[in-house]
Design an enzyme around this catalytic site. Sequence first.
Site, PDB file in Angstrom:
ATOM      1  N   ASN A 199       0.864  -1.179   0.000  1.00 45.03           N
ATOM      2  CA  ASN A 199       0.000   0.000   0.000  1.00 45.03           C
ATOM      3  C   ASN A 199       0.904   1.234   0.000  1.00 45.03           C
ATOM      4  OD1 ASN A 199      -1.850   2.004   0.482  1.00 45.03           O
ATOM      5  ND2 ASN A 199      -2.316   1.382   2.585  1.00 45.03           N
ATOM      6  N   TRP A 200       0.996   1.872  -1.153  1.00 48.14           N
ATOM      7  CA  TRP A 200       1.913   3.026  -1.274  1.00 48.14           C
ATOM      8  C   TRP A 200       1.320   4.282  -0.641  1.00 48.14           C
ATOM      9  CZ3 TRP A 200       4.198   3.025  -6.958  1.00 48.14           C
ATOM     10  CH2 TRP A 200       4.853   1.797  -7.186  1.00 48.14           C
ATOM     11  N   HIS A 209      -9.323   0.509   5.003  1.00 47.13           N
ATOM     12  CA  HIS A 209      -8.066   0.794   5.699  1.00 47.13           C
ATOM     13  C   HIS A 209      -8.357   1.713   6.888  1.00 47.13           C
ATOM     14  CE1 HIS A 209      -4.059   2.229   6.559  1.00 47.13           C
ATOM     15  NE2 HIS A 209      -3.603   1.168   5.897  1.00 47.13           N
ATOM     16  N   GLU A 259      -6.933   4.204   8.002  1.00 43.97           N
ATOM     17  CA  GLU A 259      -6.807   5.651   7.707  1.00 43.97           C
ATOM     18  C   GLU A 259      -8.086   6.161   7.046  1.00 43.97           C
ATOM     19  OE1 GLU A 259      -3.095   5.377   5.581  1.00 43.97           O
ATOM     20  OE2 GLU A 259      -2.087   4.857   7.450  1.00 43.97           O
ATOM     21  N   GLY A 275       2.370   2.034  10.787  1.00 40.36           N
ATOM     22  CA  GLY A 275       3.255   3.192  10.641  1.00 40.36           C
ATOM     23  C   GLY A 275       3.913   3.627  11.940  1.00 40.36           C
ATOM     24  N   SER A 323       3.616  -2.339  10.378  1.00 42.62           N
ATOM     25  CA  SER A 323       5.077  -2.315  10.546  1.00 42.62           C
ATOM     26  C   SER A 323       5.730  -3.655  10.211  1.00 42.62           C
ATOM     27  CB  SER A 323       5.442  -1.851  11.962  1.00 42.62           C
ATOM     28  OG  SER A 323       4.928  -0.555  12.181  1.00 42.62           O
ATOM     29  N   GLY A 345       2.943  -1.239   4.302  1.00 38.97           N
ATOM     30  CA  GLY A 345       2.923   0.197   4.033  1.00 38.97           C
ATOM     31  C   GLY A 345       4.324   0.698   3.726  1.00 38.97           C
ATOM     32  N   GLY A 346       4.981   1.249   4.736  1.00 36.91           N
ATOM     33  CA  GLY A 346       6.299   1.885   4.560  1.00 36.91           C
ATOM     34  C   GLY A 346       7.302   1.044   3.781  1.00 36.91           C
TER      35      GLY A 346
HETATM   36  C1  PEP Z   1      -0.684  -0.078   6.164  1.00 29.47           C
HETATM   37  O1  PEP Z   1      -0.862   1.129   6.112  1.00 29.47           O
HETATM   38  O2  PEP Z   1      -1.507  -0.857   5.660  1.00 29.47           O
HETATM   39  C2  PEP Z   1       0.511  -0.554   6.842  1.00 29.47           C
HETATM   40  C3  PEP Z   1       0.555  -1.805   7.202  1.00 29.47           C
HETATM   41  O3  PEP Z   1       1.512   0.380   7.058  1.00 29.47           O
HETATM   42  P1  PEP Z   1       2.957   0.107   7.704  1.00 29.47           P
HETATM   43  O4  PEP Z   1       3.490  -1.173   7.093  1.00 29.47           O
HETATM   44  O5  PEP Z   1       3.778   1.299   7.327  1.00 29.47           O
HETATM   45  O6  PEP Z   1       2.755  -0.035   9.170  1.00 29.47           O
END
Ligand code: PEP
Length: 249
Positions: free
Chosen positions: A9-10, A94, A96, A172, A212, A233-234
Amino acid sequence: MRQKIVAGNWKMNTFVREGLRLTEELIKLKYPSGVKLIIAPPYTHLFPIQSIVEGTLIELAAQNLAKENQGAFTGEISADILKDMGIKYSIIGHSERRMYYGENDAILFSKVEQALKNNLAPIFCIGESLDERENNEHFKIINHQLQNTIFKLSRDQFKQIIIAYEPVWAIGTGKTASPEQAQEIHAYIRTQIAEQFDNQIADGTSILYGGSCKPSNAKELFSMNDIDGGLIGGAALNSEDFIAIANSF
Ligand code: PEP
């Protein structure tokens, strides 16, 4: 055998040219053929990236879609438009989107219905907040999130669903659920699916972990019985890290 999936997920990151470069790097790197690699760039990148992933095993997802199918909904993108572009998946729900855009279960269920009508497989996100975990409410929250949305689907519709368990406190933040914490919830989700539908559906549903997840912890997480991959994510913004995660099964 359940499909192993690593999905990136960018979010609202990268310019188009950077997204193209990242995708070109991914295309060159090796990962096991049994792992499905999905990337979810911003909407604006989907069309140019689609043209370079065609003929490769990398598939594209949208990060979101409209709850309506067409018409006067300024700024929205429908499942219909995404299908026409050859997109096969969409992230829905998601945290967010739930937190910052007020997407509640009713809205999310409409989005799931739109996706399924247009042959897009939802990557449906669920997960508890830190408060909910600290109050020991995580199982109850997960159960409600399932009951109010994807458990309303028919058995046939549900077969298209990919679930991502993403504890909000781990997204995140650099804090990852321990493999045991994640496994406990994944096993719970699978049991709930078996109760709602049946064992065959439960055994066939891919349940991804998100929060994460990175090269240093993916192997331990993916070694758990009910963890079928990750929503990243990251670490999805770096081609070597993302592919290292796909190589962690
Ligand atoms: C996400 O936003 O779906 C996610 C898992 O982010 P991160 O890996 O950065 O925690």
